[in-house]
Motif scaffolding. Structure first.
Motif, PDB file in Angstrom:
ATOM      1  N   GLY A  36       0.801  -1.213   0.000  1.00  0.00           N
ATOM      2  CA  GLY A  36       0.000   0.000   0.000  1.00  0.00           C
ATOM      3  C   GLY A  36       0.828   1.254   0.000  1.00  0.00           C
ATOM      4  O   GLY A  36       2.030   1.250  -0.305  1.00  0.00           O
ATOM      5  N   VAL A  37       0.179   2.345   0.371  1.00  0.00           N
ATOM      6  CA  VAL A  37       0.780   3.675   0.295  1.00  0.00           C
ATOM      7  C   VAL A  37       2.033   3.788   1.149  1.00  0.00           C
ATOM      8  O   VAL A  37       3.068   4.305   0.706  1.00  0.00           O
ATOM      9  CB  VAL A  37      -0.264   4.731   0.699  1.00  0.00           C
ATOM     10  CG1 VAL A  37       0.393   6.086   0.893  1.00  0.00           C
ATOM     11  CG2 VAL A  37      -1.367   4.829  -0.358  1.00  0.00           C
ATOM     12  N   GLY A  86       6.491   6.550  -5.471  1.00  0.00           N
ATOM     13  CA  GLY A  86       6.151   5.486  -4.532  1.00  0.00           C
ATOM     14  C   GLY A  86       4.720   5.577  -4.056  1.00  0.00           C
ATOM     15  O   GLY A  86       4.030   4.553  -3.910  1.00  0.00           O
ATOM     16  N   LEU A  87       4.257   6.804  -3.819  1.00  0.00           N
ATOM     17  CA  LEU A  87       2.868   7.005  -3.403  1.00  0.00           C
ATOM     18  C   LEU A  87       1.902   6.512  -4.471  1.00  0.00           C
ATOM     19  O   LEU A  87       0.906   5.832  -4.174  1.00  0.00           O
ATOM     20  CB  LEU A  87       2.632   8.486  -3.109  1.00  0.00           C
ATOM     21  CG  LEU A  87       1.201   8.909  -2.759  1.00  0.00           C
ATOM     22  CD1 LEU A  87       0.749   8.241  -1.470  1.00  0.00           C
ATOM     23  CD2 LEU A  87       1.109  10.428  -2.619  1.00  0.00           C
ATOM     24  N   LEU A 108       2.066   7.087 -13.799  1.00  0.00           N
ATOM     25  CA  LEU A 108       2.648   8.117 -14.672  1.00  0.00           C
ATOM     26  C   LEU A 108       2.431   9.512 -14.097  1.00  0.00           C
ATOM     27  O   LEU A 108       3.310  10.377 -14.190  1.00  0.00           O
ATOM     28  CB  LEU A 108       2.043   8.013 -16.071  1.00  0.00           C
ATOM     29  CG  LEU A 108       2.398   6.745 -16.853  1.00  0.00           C
ATOM     30  CD1 LEU A 108       1.680   6.730 -18.200  1.00  0.00           C
ATOM     31  CD2 LEU A 108       3.906   6.637 -17.050  1.00  0.00           C
ATOM     32  N   VAL A 109       1.271   9.733 -13.493  1.00  0.00           N
ATOM     33  CA  VAL A 109       1.025  11.024 -12.842  1.00  0.00           C
ATOM     34  C   VAL A 109       1.976  11.218 -11.666  1.00  0.00           C
ATOM     35  O   VAL A 109       2.534  12.308 -11.460  1.00  0.00           O
ATOM     36  CB  VAL A 109      -0.441  11.126 -12.384  1.00  0.00           C
ATOM     37  CG1 VAL A 109      -0.642  12.349 -11.474  1.00  0.00           C
ATOM     38  CG2 VAL A 109      -1.374  11.218 -13.574  1.00  0.00           C
ATOM     39  N   GLY A 110       2.184  10.165 -10.890  1.00  0.00           N
ATOM     40  CA  GLY A 110       3.126  10.252  -9.772  1.00  0.00           C
ATOM     41  C   GLY A 110       4.534  10.560 -10.248  1.00  0.00           C
ATOM     42  O   GLY A 110       5.234  11.402  -9.657  1.00  0.00           O
ATOM     43  N   LEU A 111       4.973   9.893 -11.320  1.00  0.00           N
ATOM     44  CA  LEU A 111       6.293  10.156 -11.876  1.00  0.00           C
ATOM     45  C   LEU A 111       6.385  11.586 -12.399  1.00  0.00           C
ATOM     46  O   LEU A 111       7.407  12.266 -12.202  1.00  0.00           O
ATOM     47  CB  LEU A 111       6.585   9.156 -12.997  1.00  0.00           C
ATOM     48  CG  LEU A 111       7.912   9.339 -13.734  1.00  0.00           C
ATOM     49  CD1 LEU A 111       9.092   9.176 -12.780  1.00  0.00           C
ATOM     50  CD2 LEU A 111       8.020   8.340 -14.894  1.00  0.00           C
ATOM     51  N   TRP A 155       0.462  11.448   7.719  1.00  0.00           N
ATOM     52  CA  TRP A 155      -0.810  10.888   7.246  1.00  0.00           C
ATOM     53  C   TRP A 155      -0.667   9.413   6.906  1.00  0.00           C
ATOM     54  O   TRP A 155      -1.539   8.590   7.241  1.00  0.00           O
ATOM     55  CB  TRP A 155      -1.271  11.665   6.011  1.00  0.00           C
ATOM     56  CG  TRP A 155      -2.408  10.995   5.296  1.00  0.00           C
ATOM     57  CD1 TRP A 155      -3.734  11.045   5.613  1.00  0.00           C
ATOM     58  CD2 TRP A 155      -2.309  10.145   4.142  1.00  0.00           C
ATOM     59  NE1 TRP A 155      -4.470  10.290   4.724  1.00  0.00           N
ATOM     60  CE2 TRP A 155      -3.617   9.724   3.812  1.00  0.00           C
ATOM     61  CE3 TRP A 155      -1.241   9.714   3.350  1.00  0.00           C
ATOM     62  CZ2 TRP A 155      -3.879   8.895   2.728  1.00  0.00           C
ATOM     63  CZ3 TRP A 155      -1.500   8.880   2.273  1.00  0.00           C
ATOM     64  CH2 TRP A 155      -2.805   8.477   1.967  1.00  0.00           C
ATOM     65  N   ALA A 156       0.433   9.048   6.248  1.00  0.00           N
ATOM     66  CA  ALA A 156       0.648   7.651   5.875  1.00  0.00           C
ATOM     67  C   ALA A 156       0.759   6.763   7.108  1.00  0.00           C
ATOM     68  O   ALA A 156       0.197   5.663   7.141  1.00  0.00           O
ATOM     69  CB  ALA A 156       1.908   7.528   5.018  1.00  0.00           C
ATOM     70  N   ARG A 157       1.463   7.254   8.100  1.00  0.00           N
ATOM     71  CA  ARG A 157       1.608   6.457   9.337  1.00  0.00           C
ATOM     72  C   ARG A 157       0.271   6.311  10.049  1.00  0.00           C
ATOM     73  O   ARG A 157      -0.093   5.224  10.497  1.00  0.00           O
ATOM     74  CB  ARG A 157       2.644   7.111  10.248  1.00  0.00           C
ATOM     75  CG  ARG A 157       2.955   6.296  11.510  1.00  0.00           C
ATOM     76  CD  ARG A 157       4.018   7.006  12.319  1.00  0.00           C
ATOM     77  NE  ARG A 157       4.207   6.369  13.620  1.00  0.00           N
ATOM     78  CZ  ARG A 157       5.096   5.424  13.866  1.00  0.00           C
ATOM     79  NH1 ARG A 157       5.858   4.991  12.890  1.00  0.00           N
ATOM     80  NH2 ARG A 157       5.225   4.912  15.072  1.00  0.00           N
ATOM     81  N   ASN A 158      -0.487   7.404  10.148  1.00  0.00           N
ATOM     82  CA  ASN A 158      -1.796   7.336  10.805  1.00  0.00           C
ATOM     83  C   ASN A 158      -2.757   6.457  10.012  1.00  0.00           C
ATOM     84  O   ASN A 158      -3.572   5.730  10.587  1.00  0.00           O
ATOM     85  CB  ASN A 158      -2.381   8.736  10.971  1.00  0.00           C
ATOM     86  CG  ASN A 158      -1.628   9.568  11.987  1.00  0.00           C
ATOM     87  OD1 ASN A 158      -0.901   9.040  12.828  1.00  0.00           O
ATOM     88  ND2 ASN A 158      -1.777  10.882  11.919  1.00  0.00           N
TER      89      ASN A 158
END
Length: 409
Positions: A183-184, A242-243, A261-264, A306-309
């Motif tokens: 996941g994220v 990665g996200l 592709l948007v993330g890149l 946010w990712a950790r929570n």
């Protein structure tokens, strides 16, 4: 689907597992239906799996070894041995800032050390070699256009080549270690570690060159700017990739490629903006730093939080389902979803049963985190026999760990 063994009859002090109270093993079959998984495939009786592993590891070690040799020759040729050592020592301090942050983010469901090492070495060796080669080619192509090679290389070429080279390492983990890319949070961690490795070698080169040109004062000044003021620059960029991969980790379809592709593209844009402020608009660097880079860094930290929570919330929800089946008490679920409570639980276990109980509690926490990720796969992918067998193994393991640290009556 969840495995259907007999739930454990003991838990932490105050456990109601096995008591027949609502939400425990007494009526868990009324909460939802479960499906008996198929057993794991019998092991291969031939020696071929061993041969394959030896060949695979030999290939990996050879590739990374040759890349390490090539980078060593490139760095020492460019700046000399003394400057390279000074640059490496200085760049190592930045690692002491960056790596612990991503380990902190990854604490609830830690990734395997072998994949973290792969990510770091890919960034430090393979990505840097690829970027050096592609940057040279890109600058040579743009030289014929009359553009300033320094600006064109830093703003147009480097962001694209470097982010693609780093992102490829994250993509390989996504494709070939899919059971460890859940996941994220995993995407952020792997991307951050890849970028940390890349920045480490890049810093060695820059710091070494500055030492040759400006001596110790120049080295100290660049160290402050690169390693103390902006040590998270490369991780901030690559985390976008990665996200994106993390967002599609549970729906691995070709139709989701646009998300990656948007993330890149975001990673490349942020990298170009950062380089532009340092090269093309150097006279406005301080203004751009305050207006652009500081807000980006704050947003980056908020993203990590946010990712950790989010991982904590997902873990609590997944383990609550197992709690309804009698495998965990509410107190255990609350503890497992909170880093602070996990630390206190390890101290409690150590006080109750010594070092052995403390290690059992740590293993109990680690296995429970993995179980939550297995649950996510079973929900998204259906009753896969491989994941069901893994679920059974983990449930057996957490039960065995609990027997070590729970005081026996």
């Amino acid at each position: 689907m969840l495995f259907q063994p007999t739930p454990p009859s003991s838990s932490l002090p105050g456990s109601s597992a096995g008591s027949g109270a609502p939400g425990t093993s007494g009526d868990w079959h009324q909460v939802m239906s479960f499906q008996q998984p198929q057993g794991p495939t019998p092991p291969n009786a031939t020696r071929r799996p061993v041969i394959r592993r030896v060949l695979l590891w030999s290939a990996v070690v050879s590739v990374f070894g040759l890349a390490a040799l090539a980078m060593t020759l490139i760095v020492t040729t460019a700046v000399g041995l003394q400057a390279a050592i000074l640059g490496m020592l200085s760049a190592s301090l930045a690692l002491g800032i960056v790596i612990p942050l991503f380990i902190w983010v990854d604490r609830l469901e830690a990734e395997p050390a072998r994949l973290l090492w792969f990510a770091f070495l890919w960034g430090a060796l393979i990505s840097t070699l690829a970027a050096l080669l592609l940057n040279e080619i890109g600058v040579a192509v743009l030289a014929g256009t009359g553009a300033d090679p320094l600006v064109a290389g830093a703003v147009l070429v480097a962001p694209l080549t470097e982010e693609v080279a780093k992102g490829l390492g994250v993509l390989l983990i996504f494709l070939f270690a899919r059971r460890e890319f859940n996941g994220v949070t995993d995407g952020i961690v792997y991307a951050g570690i890849v970028a940390a490795g890349f920045a480490f070698v890049e810093n060695i080169l820059y710091l070494g060159q500055t030492f040759l040109e400006a001596g110790a004062p120049g080295l100290v000044g660049l160290f402050i700017m690169r390693c103390l003021v902006s040590p998270f620059a490369h991780p901030m960029f690559t985390v976008c990739t990665g996200l994106a991969l993390g967002l599609v980790a549970h729906r691995r379809r070709a139709s989701s490629a646009w998300v990656v592709l948007v993330g890149l593209a975001c990673a490349v844009f942020l990298h170009a903006l950062f380089n532009y402020s340092a090269v093309a608009a150097s006279e406005y660097y301080l203004v751009l730093f305050l207006v652009v880079q500081v807000p980006l860094f704050i947003a980056f930290l908020l993203l990590l939080r946010w990712a950790r929570n989010r991982e904590s919330r997902l873990m609590r929800d997944a383990l609550t389902t197992y709690g309804m089946a009698g495998w965990y008490t509410p107190a255990e679920v609350a503890m497992l979803a909170s880093p602070g409570e996990r630390r206190r639980a390890r101290r409690w276990a150590g006080g109750v049963g010594g070092k052995q109980a403390e290690k059992a509690m740590e293993a109990f926490q680690d296995e429970s985190g993995e179980l939550a990720m297995v649950r996510k796969h079973l929900i998204s992918g259906g009753p896969d026999p491989v994941w069901q067998a893994r679920e059974k193994r983990i449930l057996d393991a957490v039960t065995a760990h609990r027997r070590v640290f729970v005081p026996q009556a």
